[in-house]
Motif scaffolding. Structure first.
Motif, PDB file in Angstrom:
ATOM      1  N   LYS A  79     -11.853 -41.944  23.821  1.00  0.00           N
ATOM      2  CA  LYS A  79     -10.728 -41.823  24.634  1.00  0.00           C
ATOM      3  C   LYS A  79      -9.621 -40.668  24.658  1.00  0.00           C
ATOM      4  N   PRO A  80      -9.013 -40.230  25.615  1.00  0.00           N
ATOM      5  CA  PRO A  80      -8.467 -38.812  25.467  1.00  0.00           C
ATOM      6  C   PRO A  80      -7.099 -38.865  24.945  1.00  0.00           C
ATOM      7  N   ASP A  81      -6.401 -39.954  25.172  1.00  0.00           N
ATOM      8  CA  ASP A  81      -5.011 -39.960  24.223  1.00  0.00           C
ATOM      9  C   ASP A  81      -4.078 -39.190  24.923  1.00  0.00           C
ATOM     10  N   ASN A  82      -3.910 -39.153  25.961  1.00  0.00           N
ATOM     11  CA  ASN A  82      -3.127 -38.080  26.914  1.00  0.00           C
ATOM     12  C   ASN A  82      -1.592 -38.332  26.428  1.00  0.00           C
ATOM     13  N   LEU A  83      -0.954 -39.482  26.448  1.00  0.00           N
ATOM     14  CA  LEU A  83       0.397 -40.111  26.739  1.00  0.00           C
ATOM     15  C   LEU A  83       0.872 -40.083  24.859  1.00  0.00           C
ATOM     16  N   ASN A  84      -0.036 -39.516  24.045  1.00  0.00           N
ATOM     17  CA  ASN A  84       0.630 -39.668  22.802  1.00  0.00           C
ATOM     18  C   ASN A  84       0.582 -38.008  22.253  1.00  0.00           C
ATOM     19  N   PRO A  85       1.784 -37.702  21.772  1.00  0.00           N
ATOM     20  CA  PRO A  85       3.080 -38.384  21.887  1.00  0.00           C
ATOM     21  C   PRO A  85       3.596 -37.922  23.232  1.00  0.00           C
TER      22      PRO A  85
END
Length: 311
Positions: A248-254
């Motif tokens: 998964k890309p984890d765009n909203l972290n941080p």
């Protein structure tokens, strides 16, 4: 820690016009498709994935849905339920396949946020996503090339539209859009002797939690390439077990919430049973990671059940 949320109730989702047209196409083709179950072997068309495309439960394969082979039309419809500690996903969809090459699919997801929505000040919050997909197998054949090194190869596109209800202002504040497009390529290799199927998919995406939390984020608008892997073992002609993993890309972290929206990979262990070419049932244990760790830090694991009917 609080979210920027709107107190207004969730709006009724607007179904994209493309989904209406594809549903009408399925209804028109159904009488012609019903007499023939198709020529492919049991389970070699995969099952309906969480995005609607044929493959495993979490990822598409380089196969087309139904048992339609060269020169034939086929269609499938499915219903899927995923239940974890804090969330519930209900999904339904359908697909049309032609010539064992082209597949058109649609899926409608309804994600019940449960206690998470209440903790965010949005009791009863539901996230609804419509996914319209197209897949083209352009090289190889999983069955005919089973005695060669050549895998089946397919490219696909999935257009997504999210209705976030009262969470829409939060996603806007985080820089996440409500529409997105995934593009992927899949390679599927079937080893008929040992009854083993291997699949690798490379997806270009900006989706957060598969699109349920929008697409991209502040300063993160570029596509990311995410690998996905599947392994299935045919225990007998109508029964298969396997496992999947999806990056998964984890765009909203941080984000403005710190690490409160950290996104982990998805994985499952599944068993699929096809008593006939008309029906298949897939059950799985899934690990979706901490979907909203700022509210519920525990990993979201639970049960997956999907029923598919093929014409």
């Amino acid at each position: 820690m609080t979210w920027f949320a709107s107190p207004c109730p969730a709006r009724r989702p607007r179904v994209p016009r493309q989904l209406i047209w594809l549903t009408a196409l399925l209804a028109a083709l159904a009488p012609a498709l019903a007499p023939a179950a198709g020529d492919k072997l049991l389970l070699t068309g995969g099952v309906s994935s969480i995005d609607g495309a044929a493959g495993g439960g979490l990822t598409p394969w380089a196969v087309t849905g139904s048992y339609a082979s060269s020169g034939q039309w086929g269609a499938t419809a499915f219903s899927t339920t995923v239940v974890t500690q804090d969330h519930r996903l209900q999904e339904a969809g359908a697909a049309v396949a032609w010539n064992d090459r082209l597949e058109l699919s649609l899926a409608q997801q309804d994600f019940d946020t449960g206690a998470t929505g209440t903790a965010l000040g949005l009791p009863g919050l539901r996230l609804r996503q419509a996914i319209l997909g197209v897949k083209w197998r352009f090289a190889g054949d999983a069955i005919l090339d089973s005695d060669r090194l050549m895998p089946a190869l397919a490219v696909g596109l999935q257009a997504r539209h999210l209705d976030a209800g009262g969470l829409a202002p939060t996603l806007a504040a985080l820089g996440a859009r409500r529409q997105g497009v995934d593009v992927y390529i899949s390679a599927t290799k079937l080893l008929l002797g040992p009854g083993v199927l291997l699949n690798g998919t490379l997806r270009a995406t900006r989706a957060n939690q598969n699109g349920l939390l929008g697409f991209g984020g502040s300063g993160k608008t570029a596509y990311k390439l995410m690998p996905e892997l599947s392994l299935a073992w045919l225990l007998r002609r109508d029964l298969a077990v396997g496992a999947e993993w999806r990056r998964k890309p984890d765009n909203l972290n941080p984000s403005i919430l710190g690490a409160g929206l950290r996104e982990d990979d998805w994985a499952d262990v599944f068993i699929a049973w096809a008593p006939s070419k008309r029906v298949s049932v897939t059950a799985a244990w899934v690990d979706l990671g901490p979907i909203v760790p700022a509210v519920h830090p525990r990993r979201q694991t639970g049960a997956y059940l999907s029923v598919q009917v093929a014409l």
